[in-house]
Scaffold this active site. Structure first.
Site, PDB file in Angstrom:
ATOM      1  N   ASP A 151       0.860  -1.183   0.000  1.00 46.86           N
ATOM      2  CA  ASP A 151       0.000   0.000   0.000  1.00 46.86           C
ATOM      3  C   ASP A 151       0.900   1.238   0.000  1.00 46.86           C
ATOM      4  O   ASP A 151       1.875   1.297   0.748  1.00 46.86           O
ATOM      5  CB  ASP A 151      -0.890  -0.052   1.259  1.00 46.86           C
ATOM      6  CG  ASP A 151      -1.976   0.996   1.250  1.00 46.86           C
ATOM      7  OD1 ASP A 151      -3.131   0.628   1.013  1.00 46.86           O
ATOM      8  OD2 ASP A 151      -1.655   2.178   1.483  1.00 46.86           O
ATOM      9  N   ASP A 154      -1.469   8.980 -10.385  1.00 49.64           N
ATOM     10  CA  ASP A 154      -1.556   7.837 -11.310  1.00 49.64           C
ATOM     11  C   ASP A 154      -0.161   7.362 -11.713  1.00 49.64           C
ATOM     12  O   ASP A 154       0.094   6.161 -11.839  1.00 49.64           O
ATOM     13  CB  ASP A 154      -2.340   8.223 -12.568  1.00 49.64           C
ATOM     14  CG  ASP A 154      -3.841   8.289 -12.304  1.00 49.64           C
ATOM     15  OD1 ASP A 154      -4.254   7.952 -11.182  1.00 49.64           O
ATOM     16  OD2 ASP A 154      -4.592   8.655 -13.229  1.00 49.64           O
ATOM     17  N   ASN A 158      -1.903  12.742  -3.546  1.00 50.99           N
ATOM     18  CA  ASN A 158      -2.858  13.232  -4.549  1.00 50.99           C
ATOM     19  C   ASN A 158      -3.208  14.694  -4.268  1.00 50.99           C
ATOM     20  O   ASN A 158      -3.268  15.514  -5.185  1.00 50.99           O
ATOM     21  CB  ASN A 158      -4.152  12.410  -4.487  1.00 50.99           C
ATOM     22  CG  ASN A 158      -4.075  11.164  -5.350  1.00 50.99           C
ATOM     23  OD1 ASN A 158      -3.370  11.132  -6.348  1.00 50.99           O
ATOM     24  ND2 ASN A 158      -4.796  10.137  -4.958  1.00 50.99           N
ATOM     25  N   ASP A 205      -4.884   2.263  -4.097  1.00 46.28           N
ATOM     26  CA  ASP A 205      -3.421   2.254  -3.966  1.00 46.28           C
ATOM     27  C   ASP A 205      -2.959   0.962  -3.297  1.00 46.28           C
ATOM     28  O   ASP A 205      -1.915   0.920  -2.674  1.00 46.28           O
ATOM     29  CB  ASP A 205      -2.933   3.484  -3.178  1.00 46.28           C
ATOM     30  CG  ASP A 205      -3.384   3.468  -1.713  1.00 46.28           C
ATOM     31  OD1 ASP A 205      -4.360   2.755  -1.401  1.00 46.28           O
ATOM     32  OD2 ASP A 205      -2.751   4.150  -0.886  1.00 46.28           O
TER      33      ASP A 205
END
Ligand SMILES: Nc1nc2c(ncn2[C@@H]2O[C@H](COP(=O)(O)OP(=O)(O)OP(=O)(O)O)[C@@H](O)[C@H]2O)c(=O)[nH]1
Length: 308
Positions: A182, A199, A190, A226
């Site tokens: 993770d 991304d 983000n 993620d």
């Protein structure tokens, strides 16, 4: 000299029947949306139906009568010829996937059945091939199990493969490892750098996974936003831990700036491992829970860490 009248003659009704079945056969060959051909035992095409017009380099005047090594580039012709030889030598129908270029220069995959043609004494004198284009179905099948962003396998495939791999590991008496990975503080990434940059981070994780788990049989998945998973077999827990550590180091080594991920200040991964030994009969959910608990320990142990 035998009397000409002794020669067997066909009754006109039989002749009509033969002509009728010939007409049907020709109509079938002309209209079937599949490739149908025959070759002699040297690889020379002796019959090809109209659908071959779709094939790159097809010329109605010379296709029949030419050898497949004259008709196709060597890398295409060789596997075709190998399958013809197998059908002739093994005297049975064989089923294979074959590839040829279409007139528009796209490579297509065909499901082919090849079978021997035998004379009245059972001697093989030719092979026949019937090939259906499965390119679209194959692409759809691959798309349905692939994560679009990273090109790793998706969660649906994870669910399918987990059961299969668990059974295989039990049969082969191997230890299978479930690794969960993770991205650390990805929400903050983000928020700071924007979704498109986020991304790119996910794609970088996928690259590191492919780099680390490259042995045949290794399977890598993106199973959530993620969240990533790997299923792989190893000689034991220490080797699995070393591989997980390689993945962690690969991502950290990229030094992708992430100011919100203190104290690293670059993008990092937390990883949790669960081991699926043949003697332990845990369900898929229980094994996932074990790996997830290990991941939780990695997160709370400072992130950028591997836990078991
Ligand atoms: N860029 C991008 N972000 C995604 C995608 N899918 C999910 N996310 C984001 O991933 C973030 C996941 O964050 P969380 O699960 O809350 O956890 P975290 O911020 O990584 O925190 P920790 O796991 O505790 O380190 C969320 O903000 C999602 O919006 C995606 O396809 N692209």
């Amino acid at each position: 000299m035998p009397d000409r009248n002794d020669a067997p003659t066909l009754a006109s009704a039989e002749l009509d029947e033969l002509r009728e079945s010939d007409r049907i056969l020709r109509a079938l060959l002309d209209n079937a949306p599949v490739l149908i051909s025959t070759k002699d035992l040297q690889g020379t095409v002796t019959m090809a139906n109209r659908h071959f017009e779709i094939i790159d380099g097809y010329d109605a005047a010379s296709f029949v009568g030419s050898n497949i090594f004259q008709l196709f580039p060597r890398d295409i012709a060789e596997p075709l010829w190998r399958n013809d030889r197998r059908a002739a030598l093994e005297k049975r129908a064989i089923h294979e996937e074959e590839q040829v270029y279409h007139r528009d220069k796209t490579l297509h995959t065909y499901a082919t059945v090849k079978f021997p043609l035998m004379d009245a004494d059972g001697v093989v004198y030719a092979t026949c091939a019937v090939s259906a284009d499965i390119t679209d179905a194959r692409t759809a099948r691959i798309d349905s199990v692939t994560d679009e962003l990273t090109s790793l396998h998706n969660r649906r495939y994870y669910n399918v493969r987990f059961i299969e791999e668990q059974k295989r590991a039990r049969r082969d008496q191997r230890t299978l490892t479930l690794l969960l990975a993770d991205v650390d503080r990805f929400k903050e990434y983000n928020d700071t750098y924007g979704h498109p940059q986020g991304d790119k981070v996910l794609q970088a994780v996928a690259d590191c996974m492919r780099q680390t788990f490259h042995r045949s049989g290794d399977l890598c998945f993106r199973i959530g936003g993620d969240e990533f998973a790997c299923l792989f077999s190893s000689s034991g827990e220490e080797e699995s831990l070393a591989l997980a550590e390689q993945l962690r180091a690969c991502m950290a080594g990229r030094q992708i700036p992430h100011t919100g991920n203190q104290p690293m200040q670059h993008v990092s991964l937390s990883l949790g491992l669960a081991f699926i030994t043949p003697e332990v009969g845990l369900s898929q959910e229980e094994i996932y829970r074990l790996a997830d608990q290990a991941l939780y320990r990695a997160k709370h142990g400072g992130r950028n860490t591997v836990s078991r």
